[in-house]
Motif scaffolding. Sequence first.
Motif, PDB file in Angstrom:
ATOM      1  N   TYR A  44       0.828  -1.208   0.000  1.00 57.84           N
ATOM      2  CA  TYR A  44       0.000   0.000   0.000  1.00 57.84           C
ATOM      3  C   TYR A  44       0.860   1.255   0.000  1.00 57.84           C
ATOM      4  O   TYR A  44       0.594   2.199  -0.739  1.00 57.84           O
ATOM      5  CB  TYR A  44      -0.948  -0.005   1.202  1.00 57.84           C
ATOM      6  N   LEU A  45       1.883   1.279   0.823  1.00 60.35           N
ATOM      7  CA  LEU A  45       2.754   2.451   0.914  1.00 60.35           C
ATOM      8  C   LEU A  45       3.453   2.727  -0.407  1.00 60.35           C
ATOM      9  O   LEU A  45       3.413   3.859  -0.916  1.00 60.35           O
ATOM     10  CB  LEU A  45       3.788   2.249   2.023  1.00 60.35           C
ATOM     11  N   MET A  94       3.778  17.038  -3.640  1.00 55.12           N
ATOM     12  CA  MET A  94       3.064  15.771  -3.468  1.00 55.12           C
ATOM     13  C   MET A  94       3.343  15.173  -2.096  1.00 55.12           C
ATOM     14  O   MET A  94       2.554  14.391  -1.586  1.00 55.12           O
ATOM     15  CB  MET A  94       3.450  14.768  -4.536  1.00 55.12           C
ATOM     16  N   LEU A  95       4.454  15.558  -1.476  1.00 58.54           N
ATOM     17  CA  LEU A  95       4.781  15.027  -0.159  1.00 58.54           C
ATOM     18  C   LEU A  95       3.813  15.509   0.909  1.00 58.54           C
ATOM     19  O   LEU A  95       3.719  14.919   1.976  1.00 58.54           O
ATOM     20  CB  LEU A  95       6.215  15.414   0.221  1.00 58.54           C
ATOM     21  N   TYR A  96       3.098  16.591   0.620  1.00 58.09           N
ATOM     22  CA  TYR A  96       2.129  17.126   1.565  1.00 58.09           C
ATOM     23  C   TYR A  96       0.718  16.613   1.289  1.00 58.09           C
ATOM     24  O   TYR A  96      -0.228  17.052   1.926  1.00 58.09           O
ATOM     25  CB  TYR A  96       2.145  18.652   1.532  1.00 58.09           C
ATOM     26  N   ASN A  97       0.587  15.689   0.385  1.00 54.80           N
ATOM     27  CA  ASN A  97      -0.707  15.096   0.075  1.00 54.80           C
ATOM     28  C   ASN A  97      -1.155  14.238   1.260  1.00 54.80           C
ATOM     29  O   ASN A  97      -0.369  13.499   1.843  1.00 54.80           O
ATOM     30  CB  ASN A  97      -0.584  14.245  -1.190  1.00 54.80           C
ATOM     31  N   ILE A 122       0.786  11.120   3.493  1.00 57.60           N
ATOM     32  CA  ILE A 122       0.978  11.228   4.937  1.00 57.60           C
ATOM     33  C   ILE A 122       0.264  10.092   5.645  1.00 57.60           C
ATOM     34  O   ILE A 122       0.808   9.463   6.554  1.00 57.60           O
ATOM     35  CB  ILE A 122       0.501  12.606   5.437  1.00 57.60           C
ATOM     36  N   PHE A 123      -0.967   9.794   5.229  1.00 62.35           N
ATOM     37  CA  PHE A 123      -1.722   8.700   5.837  1.00 62.35           C
ATOM     38  C   PHE A 123      -1.033   7.364   5.607  1.00 62.35           C
ATOM     39  O   PHE A 123      -0.945   6.530   6.526  1.00 62.35           O
ATOM     40  CB  PHE A 123      -3.143   8.668   5.269  1.00 62.35           C
ATOM     41  N   ALA A 124      -0.515   7.140   4.423  1.00 64.81           N
ATOM     42  CA  ALA A 124       0.159   5.874   4.119  1.00 64.81           C
ATOM     43  C   ALA A 124       1.411   5.699   4.975  1.00 64.81           C
ATOM     44  O   ALA A 124       1.653   4.616   5.518  1.00 64.81           O
ATOM     45  CB  ALA A 124       0.512   5.805   2.638  1.00 64.81           C
ATOM     46  N   ILE A 125       2.182   6.751   5.123  1.00 63.11           N
ATOM     47  CA  ILE A 125       3.410   6.665   5.921  1.00 63.11           C
ATOM     48  C   ILE A 125       3.090   6.469   7.398  1.00 63.11           C
ATOM     49  O   ILE A 125       3.704   5.636   8.077  1.00 63.11           O
ATOM     50  CB  ILE A 125       4.288   7.906   5.687  1.00 63.11           C
ATOM     51  N   LEU A 126       2.105   7.224   7.907  1.00 60.70           N
ATOM     52  CA  LEU A 126       1.737   7.074   9.310  1.00 60.70           C
ATOM     53  C   LEU A 126       1.143   5.698   9.602  1.00 60.70           C
ATOM     54  O   LEU A 126       1.414   5.109  10.647  1.00 60.70           O
ATOM     55  CB  LEU A 126       0.754   8.171   9.717  1.00 60.70           C
TER      56      LEU A 126
END
Length: 76
Positions: free
Chosen positions: A22-23, A45-48, A52-56
């Motif tokens: 998924y990430l 795009m890093l602020y999308n 952020i949800f995928a990384i967290l």
Amino acid sequence: IFDLNKKTFFFATFFGELPQIYLFLTIFQELANSLNDFGKIKFNMLYNLEIIFAILTYLLFFFVADHYRKKFKKSH
């Protein structure tokens, strides 16, 4: 080797690989969407929120798995 049946092995592998898949899919999809006409990447795009949800989510899954690994390692 680990005395697992096929069903347990399948689900353990599936849920073990799901966060990484998924990430990486989310990151590469946003990367492909952020390319402009000149082939340059827009780094906003890093602020999308999806990124952020995928990384967290990945980090949360990692820390929860690590916690349970330590808990079960102490009990055995």
